[in-house]
Scaffold this motif. Sequence first.
Motif, short mmCIF file in Angstrom:
data_model
loop_
_atom_site.label_atom_id
_atom_site.label_comp_id
_atom_site.label_asym_id
_atom_site.label_seq_id
_atom_site.Cartn_x
_atom_site.Cartn_y
_atom_site.Cartn_z
N MET A 210 -28.16 22.36 50.05
CA MET A 210 -28.98 22.56 48.86
C MET A 210 -28.66 23.90 48.23
O MET A 210 -28.19 24.83 48.91
CB MET A 210 -30.46 22.50 49.22
CG MET A 210 -30.97 21.14 49.65
SD MET A 210 -30.92 19.92 48.33
CE MET A 210 -32.02 20.67 47.14
N LEU A 211 -28.90 24.01 46.92
CA LEU A 211 -28.74 25.29 46.25
C LEU A 211 -29.74 26.28 46.84
O LEU A 211 -30.94 25.99 46.91
CB LEU A 211 -29.00 25.14 44.75
CG LEU A 211 -28.74 26.38 43.89
CD1 LEU A 211 -27.23 26.63 43.81
CD2 LEU A 211 -29.31 26.20 42.50
N PRO A 212 -29.27 27.43 47.33
CA PRO A 212 -30.21 28.38 47.94
C PRO A 212 -31.27 28.83 46.95
O PRO A 212 -31.00 29.09 45.78
CB PRO A 212 -29.31 29.56 48.36
CG PRO A 212 -27.92 28.98 48.43
CD PRO A 212 -27.88 27.91 47.36
N GLY A 213 -32.48 28.93 47.44
CA GLY A 213 -33.57 29.42 46.63
C GLY A 213 -33.67 30.93 46.74
O GLY A 213 -32.78 31.60 47.28
N ASP A 323 -31.87 41.95 54.30
CA ASP A 323 -31.54 40.62 53.78
C ASP A 323 -32.42 39.55 54.42
O ASP A 323 -32.36 39.30 55.62
CB ASP A 323 -30.07 40.32 54.06
CG ASP A 323 -29.58 39.09 53.31
OD1 ASP A 323 -30.04 38.88 52.18
OD2 ASP A 323 -28.75 38.34 53.87
N LEU A 324 -33.25 38.92 53.60
CA LEU A 324 -34.09 37.81 54.05
C LEU A 324 -33.35 36.49 53.86
O LEU A 324 -32.51 36.37 52.95
CB LEU A 324 -35.40 37.77 53.26
CG LEU A 324 -36.39 38.90 53.52
CD1 LEU A 324 -37.45 38.92 52.43
CD2 LEU A 324 -37.03 38.75 54.89
N PRO A 325 -33.63 35.48 54.66
CA PRO A 325 -32.98 34.18 54.45
C PRO A 325 -33.49 33.53 53.17
O PRO A 325 -34.66 33.66 52.80
CB PRO A 325 -33.41 33.36 55.68
CG PRO A 325 -34.65 34.03 56.18
CD PRO A 325 -34.52 35.48 55.85
N ALA A 326 -32.59 32.84 52.49
CA ALA A 326 -32.97 32.15 51.26
C ALA A 326 -33.84 30.95 51.59
O ALA A 326 -33.66 30.28 52.60
CB ALA A 326 -31.72 31.70 50.50
N ILE A 327 -34.80 30.70 50.73
CA ILE A 327 -35.66 29.52 50.89
C ILE A 327 -34.93 28.31 50.33
O ILE A 327 -34.38 28.34 49.22
CB ILE A 327 -36.99 29.71 50.13
CG1 ILE A 327 -37.81 30.80 50.78
CG2 ILE A 327 -37.79 28.42 50.10
CD1 ILE A 327 -39.10 31.11 50.06
N GLU A 328 -34.89 27.22 51.10
CA GLU A 328 -34.29 25.99 50.60
C GLU A 328 -35.29 25.27 49.72
O GLU A 328 -36.42 25.02 50.13
CB GLU A 328 -33.87 25.09 51.77
CG GLU A 328 -33.14 23.84 51.31
CD GLU A 328 -32.76 22.92 52.45
OE1 GLU A 328 -31.55 22.72 52.67
OE2 GLU A 328 -33.67 22.41 53.12
#
Length: 617
Positions: A210-213, A323-328
């Motif tokens: 998915m496109l990273p949020g 750096d936080l993980p991107a929300i899917e």
Amino acid sequence: MSEPTAIHRELQEIGAQLEAIAERARNFERSYAGELAAVRPEFRDSARNLVHYLGLRDEDLRELQERLACLGLSSLGRAERSVMASIRAVQRALADMSGAPAGPPGDAPGDLHLRNPDARSHKRAIFGEDTDGRNVSIMVTLPTRAAGDCALVAGMIDAGMDIARINFGHDRRDIWTGMVENVRKASRDTGKACRIAMDLSGPKLRTGDMLPGPKVLHIRPRRDPLGRVIAPRRVRIVADDAPRFRRKRQVVPVPRECIEFAAVGDTIRLKDARGKKRKLKIVRKDPDGLVVESYKGVYIVTGAKLRLLRAETSERITYRVGDLPAIERPILLRRADTLVLHREKTPGEPAVEDADGHVTHAAHIACQQPEVFGFVSPGEPIWLNDGKIGGVVKSVSAERLEIEITKAKATGSKLRGNRGINFPDSNIRLPGLTATDKANLDYVVAHADAVCQSFVREPADIESLQEELGKYPDQRLGLIIKIETERAFEHLPRLLLVAMRSYPAAVMIARGDLAVECGWERLAELQEEILWLCEAAQLPVIWATEVLAREAKKGQPSRAEITDAAMSQRADCVMLNKGPHILATIRMLDDILRRMQDHQFKKTARLRKLSIATARP
């Protein structure tokens, strides 16, 4: 000579039917002569029994069974264990009832014991010796944590795990190696044998990424039903150079200096992503970092400015969030929506709507195996996310499939990346052994006791794996074929005969994808037929997918799960999937299997004394 009585005519008719069945079984043996000649010598008698069973089940026997039962004879309901011996035993009983000759001396009934010696030998060869007090093995899928936590693995073995399963669809080689080393070490330390089975990914169809949020963390305090805060939300703050595997979902990375300077009682102030001022109080400091709590909702983004206010000195020090993980951002699909499944590896995105709520661009996501497009036709069904979302293919091109959603929750169902795709009515012809599988075989042969082949569809799929394994003649690796597609079920007899060219071998009933492919309402029926044929082939069976799943994930099983676990006694091995409560789950399954084996062995009820069956005073 007097006319035969009605009962004698009945016995003669039944005897003729039984002899016709025996002759049909012999004809089946002749027609399968080539396949029988190719199986391993250890499986030769077992393969013949399978073919005899196919002959037995080639016609409807229900009327014959009723007639036999009325005479107090075996109705052949458990004949799969030894088909010809079961038929001969009934024939001899009929002969005794009619006073006819008992048949040639050399035509003895044979071995009709519950635990067929050949079947027991085949089970030990692939699963190892039975655990004391339990004759059904337990297989458990190892979590990623097992690579670095030998104590966890030892606890799993001590709880009752007999086979550790490593799923090649997840993690990577260094993680797998850690798992292998910990299983071997824990087995030595506990003094309990534990084998390793490695599961090849196979041609599993999955959605793309998915496109990273946005890279944001939302902290929510606990509220009552009226929306009032009743408890703060605690979040861990860690050094941004800490190992990645220690990161949890609710974790905020900061420079290590911030961790070192901070103390309990200090506060961290920031403006969140909405520009709202927020305060986080430090309530604990330990070797893993800080624990802070907030009584208000906070949206923390990567790069946000933090100010550490030290309580003792009133000093203020500024830091930045790491750096936080991107929300899917999942795709929300409702009935009648359109989804585009495309060849390009473009990240998936939800539908785009205009100001009036009209869709201007349909939701889209990639297919990781776009070569399947050539085997799909308009009008055929598609299932996504393990059957939770259903649709029908409206159009097909070399680059994309257009799908109309026909099944989803009333409020919409979420589709994420790396989720399963099934085309149950499409004749998908992908190689049974992928290039990735072949590349991983050297690792499997070096470290595993058995290899599981996923998404088998035709005999040629198994043959391709056997051909590759033939390149390692010095290794004796067990083969487990997973039955999880409709085509595999349709080809089951020949799949079993091909699998028996390897020794040892077993069958896994992978009920998740099998239910999606064949329909949920058919699963119980298919499972029963697979058990019958494997019992006739004397091949060990693994009962898999969602056994005590709720217990493993939430620590509280459903009533249906307990019944399912009890019924799994009919198999030779039961597989559990990973979960935070896996140790308790293994112990629960071990207890259920021990209790049930006093009541049942495979299909046969065992009539132990019932505590409630006491004489009246």
